[in-house]
Design an enzyme around this catalytic site. Structure first.
Site, short mmCIF file in Angstrom:
data_model
loop_
_atom_site.label_atom_id
_atom_site.label_comp_id
_atom_site.label_asym_id
_atom_site.label_seq_id
_atom_site.Cartn_x
_atom_site.Cartn_y
_atom_site.Cartn_z
N HIS A 121 57.48 29.08 72.90
CA HIS A 121 56.21 29.95 71.95
C HIS A 121 55.21 29.88 72.94
CE1 HIS A 121 53.47 29.50 68.95
NE2 HIS A 121 54.06 29.18 68.19
N ASP A 198 57.52 20.42 73.72
CA ASP A 198 56.99 20.66 72.48
C ASP A 198 57.70 20.53 71.36
OD1 ASP A 198 55.95 22.84 70.49
OD2 ASP A 198 55.78 23.87 71.62
N GLN A 201 59.17 21.94 66.62
CA GLN A 201 59.95 22.58 65.64
C GLN A 201 61.19 21.36 65.92
OE1 GLN A 201 59.99 24.90 63.69
NE2 GLN A 201 58.55 26.19 64.58
N LYS A 224 53.93 21.31 60.14
CA LYS A 224 55.71 21.45 59.46
C LYS A 224 55.89 20.89 59.50
CE LYS A 224 55.17 25.56 64.29
NZ LYS A 224 54.33 26.53 63.75
N CYS A 362 55.85 34.63 67.87
CA CYS A 362 55.39 33.67 68.57
C CYS A 362 55.83 33.54 70.45
CB CYS A 362 54.36 32.57 68.19
SG CYS A 362 52.73 33.31 67.90
#
Ligand SMILES: Cc1ncc(COP(=O)(O)O)c(C=O)c1O
Ligand SMILES: Cc1ncc(COP(=O)(O)O)c(C=O)c1O
Lengths: 404, 141, 404, 141
Positions: A121, A198, A201, A224, A362
């Site tokens: 991202h 990261d 998600q 999220k 993104c």
């Protein structure tokens, strides 16, 4: 097992009508919806104990501080961090990554290397580019294959003693690919590189054990994770966070201030300058509890069934191509349809009450890799249903008739 | 010659016949498909207007004292709206173009497409249409 | 005119009981309370249109984007900025100041000077110290007098052609002093220095016209402005913000990303990396509207009457000393009582339901100046009453009997 | 010799007599005032524990096999609680000190003062009391 009726009832927004149609919300990878318990906690905070934290002697301040620190412990337990002070509240994944990237400005040297993957991202690209500009370090990019899977051998071949940092998404937001972070961590660690994962998600879908995986830095976004906007987490190993300079100055993050000299406070406060998103932090704790009540195992199983169903139904549509067909995936389907612009399809689906995301998500380098301007992305959560997938598939067929 | 106001009125009347959004969108898609393609030599990077998701090209030239616009988009619905906008603005005096608004878009139920936060490039395109009008008006005077 | 009964009804928390007593909330300078309309807007957001903004084609995303951008315009109008893109949403005053201070890292040079005042909040000290460390610039401190008023002549005498930046609070959080920012701005500007005004304590009480005052940078915190936690504003003149590099990288703040090169987005997005506090920004707009419905004039007049009343009643107490007796003050009273530790008094007042702040109020240099470890601070808002002040004064008397 | 548990029980019984928080706090303030002042030579920066708002000093020495604590604070309520803590912990064996908890503080309704988020230095002081016990226990063995 997922009690879908009960769960759907927990999310007030799912009753929303769009243009006369029942909302079908398939934009969960952008922002997840918020269960009533989380909304209620925010309401409760502002109605009963809204107050600045950490320095107040009075009752409201104590209650707010205790609730905020309890939320930190909920995060610690959920991700199994060793210490609660390894959990830093931030305003989101982007902020978390920037704290780390800024922190290495005086640690990295010219020609040191940072490895990213091609499926990052923008929030996990730009901060490292800026760091490279400041330090003269070099960005290396680990490639992926046509299925959207990371090519581990290629990663291994560029990971070397020059590699200081590896920053890789646990799950790709544009493709859904789950990256083999165990292998990445072991390869990186054997080269003495520090690894930032990261988890924006991943955290909503996968149970993560930070200690078992031996992760150095991990970042997530509250919005999220069934939580509120404007709050997130940076996890870092104590040793690393102690070494990292603070990225912001202000109240809370100092022990003593004179104009000559300032002594920084201990973890976690060193990284939490200023009044934080107090309601947000507390409500994020509530959200994590909510997820755990349902259970990561049940969620994973249920979402997998949604993914499989959506994949096979979508592939029935002529001219439809799915990007990201890795074996290890979360419930994200990114696709395009021959001679239809993603934007046009998005507009028609919206008219029919279906919220999907269209565009580059993104993650432009992924689009460049596939040489497409963008995709349509449907991302599912445990409150979605197969019936909703049917509605989307029918809507796509209808839109196709209109658009082609 | 029809005035801008007349054309807008015409469009509003046409759209009044449609019963639901489906018909409106089908019509716009038709319009989009039938919009004369912009001359390849004007479909350049310098004439591109980047929305977040759909690209829009716009070009204008003066014929006598009227502005002739050509425009295009890679998204068909965007192109349909462009077709409507060109029907209204093309072959008009720069000063009339500058004085005109785009309220008819509201009236035909397509307001959302011209919201400044919409990721389709149309708002910037309208700005660009007006910029051309300003430029050529100076040229005329 | 203030309809106090109606107003108090707007704030659900004011019905709170503490230890059997009605809550008397005098900690407004730390965090203000939240009116029902603001709470309702947050509720409405999460129940009806929670969604990620700026890139979504679907209805929820459009609604969220429109509401967020409308909030930006509300801020623009309230502070009278020339352009809405001069309004940057941040997570609070501290964050806002840090963006500016970080931005000057490559602009300032060794021996350039930055002027602060001695009454700054740590959030308006530490970021500048960190900037000085990075650049070799020098911090100069404008002194105050025994009343807690800035000594303008001294400020003028240290402001010179070496002065690049001046960072001064509009209102001191520890003393309530309103600084003569018009004079400060004109002196600084005549030396070509850029001025950041820390408006955290001013914005809830004073109407500010950014253009008329010709302010370069202005920062505020939502949670002190009847808004939610985790949101704030950075105002900067377009020209300055265009020059300033972005402090964080990520989604939203870029136009195009490849691994070779990244093109930054236009204002305001350049400074708004990542998913922002969407609900927070929207609700801050609601809060500003709420304040304006009551009216800054009415608020100022009413709060002045509270300040005058509290001051004279408190001064009746033997051994009580007020710090900060400037003629220009907001409704803050900082005091100490002979041979009583602030903490002890705070504890007893809390037992009686009264929330005041005790300690150094994140402004140690002020405490050093007066050579005291801390004060007790009562800070008032337009929902407070003289009756509440009576309750506090009586409680102090009672506490004094216990403690001395 | 009274055990730590006995002393805690004693204190709980004493506090049971109080009717409201006022009486409890008045008593604590009395305790605070009557706490023997820490020896000036131990009231040093190295023995200081900084809470956010009140300073706390603590010092310990071994007499025979028992630990003698002295402590102080600039805030009187904090000092009162310190007096209670010293009554419980001082003149006890290091091993007993290490084994003991501070649950009685809960039971007498002063829990809030030992919350880790409280800005009074007491939590750090208790940690320090235990650190002394660890250090001296090693010395004894
Ligand atoms: C993989 C990944 N990383 C980082 C981010 C940035 O998160 P945020 O916008 O909450 O800061 C996102 C959000 O879209 C993401 O999907
Ligand atoms: C004058 C002043 N500046 C800055 C700040 C910092 O604000 P925040 O903690 O909301 O970032 C405060 C808050 O206490 C303040 O009073």
């Amino acid at each position: 097992m997922i009690d879908i009726k009960k769960i759907r009832n927990d999310f007030p927004i799912l009753k929303r009508k769009i243009n006369g149609n029942q909302l079908v919300y398939f934009d969960n990878a952008a922002t997840s919806q918020t269960p009533q318990v989380v909304i209620d906690e925010i309401l409760n905070y502002y109605s009963n104990y809204n107050s600045n934290i950490h320095r107040g002697v009075h009752k409201l301040s104590q209650e707010a501080t205790d609730a905020y620190e309890k939320a930190r412990q909920i995060l610690q337990l959920n991700f199994n961090a060793r210490h609660s002070h390894e959990i830093i509240f931030t305003s989101g994944s982007t902020h978390s990554i920037n704290i780390v990237a800024a922190g290495y400005s005086n640690i990295l040297k010219k020609d040191d290397e940072i490895i990213l993957s091609v499926m990052e991202h923008h929030s996990n690209i730009v901060p490292w580019q800026m760091l490279c500009e400041r330090t003269g370090a070099i960005l290396r990019v680990a490639p992926m294959d046509q299925n959207g899977g990371l090519i581990l051998e290629e990663f291994e071949s560029i990971c070397c003693d020059k590699t200081q940092l590896v920053a890789i998404s646990h799950v790709s937001n544009a493709l859904g690919t789950i990256n083999p972070i165990e292998s990445i961590l072991s390869i990186a660690h054997s080269n003495n590189a520090v690894v930032l994962i990261d988890g924006a998600q991943a955290a909503p879908h996968i149970k993560i054990d930070l200690q078992e995986l031996d992760i150095d830095y991990y970042v997530v976004s509250g919005h999220k994770l069934m939580g509120p906007t404007g709050v997130g987490m940076l996890y870092g190993k104590e040793k690393l966070l102690n070494m990292l300079p603070p990225s912001q100055g202000g109240g809370e993050m100092i022990d003593e201030v004179t104009f000559e000299k300032t002594i920084y406070a201990k973890l976690p406060h060193k990284f939490e300058a200023g009044t934080p998103n107090i309601a947000g932090g507390i409500a994020l704790g509530t959200a994590i509890n909510y997820i755990n009540e349902i259970g990561y195992d049940s969620i994973a199983k249920y979402e997998k069934s949604l993914l499989d169903y959506a994949t096979s139904e979508l592939l029935e549509i002529e001219g439809l191509k799915i990007y990201g067909q890795s074996k290890q995936k979360t419930a994200i389907v990114s696709f395009s349809i021959k001679s239809i612009h993603a934007y046009d399809l998005g507009v028609i689906l919206d008219k029919l009450g279906i919220a999907v995301r269209t565009g580059h998500h993104c993650a432009q380098p992924i689009m460049d890799y596939f040489q497409i301007p963008g995709t349509i992305r449907a991302s599912f959560s445990f409150y979605n249903t197969k019936e909703e997938i049917d509605i989307m598939v029918n809507a796509i067929k209808r839109a196709k008739l209109m658009l082609v | 010659m029809k005035t801008i106001a007349n054309i807008q009125k015409e469009i509003v009347d046409e759209f009044a016949l449609f019963e639901d959004w489906m018909q409106r969108y089908e019509y716009m898609i038709e319009l989009g498909k039938s919009l004369p393609i912009i001359d390849e030599k004007h479909r350049t990077d310098s004439n591109i207007i980047k929305g977040c998701q759909s690209k829009v090209w716009v070009y204008a030239e003066l014929k006598k004292d009227k502005l002739i616009y050509t425009a295009d988009s890679d998204a068909i619905i965007t192109k349909g709206i462009i077709a409507l906008l060109l029907r209204v603005f093309s072959e008009q005096h720069p000063s009339d173009i500058l004085a005109a608004d785009t309220a008819f878009i509201d009236e035909i139920g397509l307001k959302e497409h011209l919201s400044p936060t919409r990721a389709n490039g149309l708002v910037s395109m309208i700005k660009q249409l007006k910029m051309y009008a300003i430029a050529y008006q100076t040229q005329i005077n």
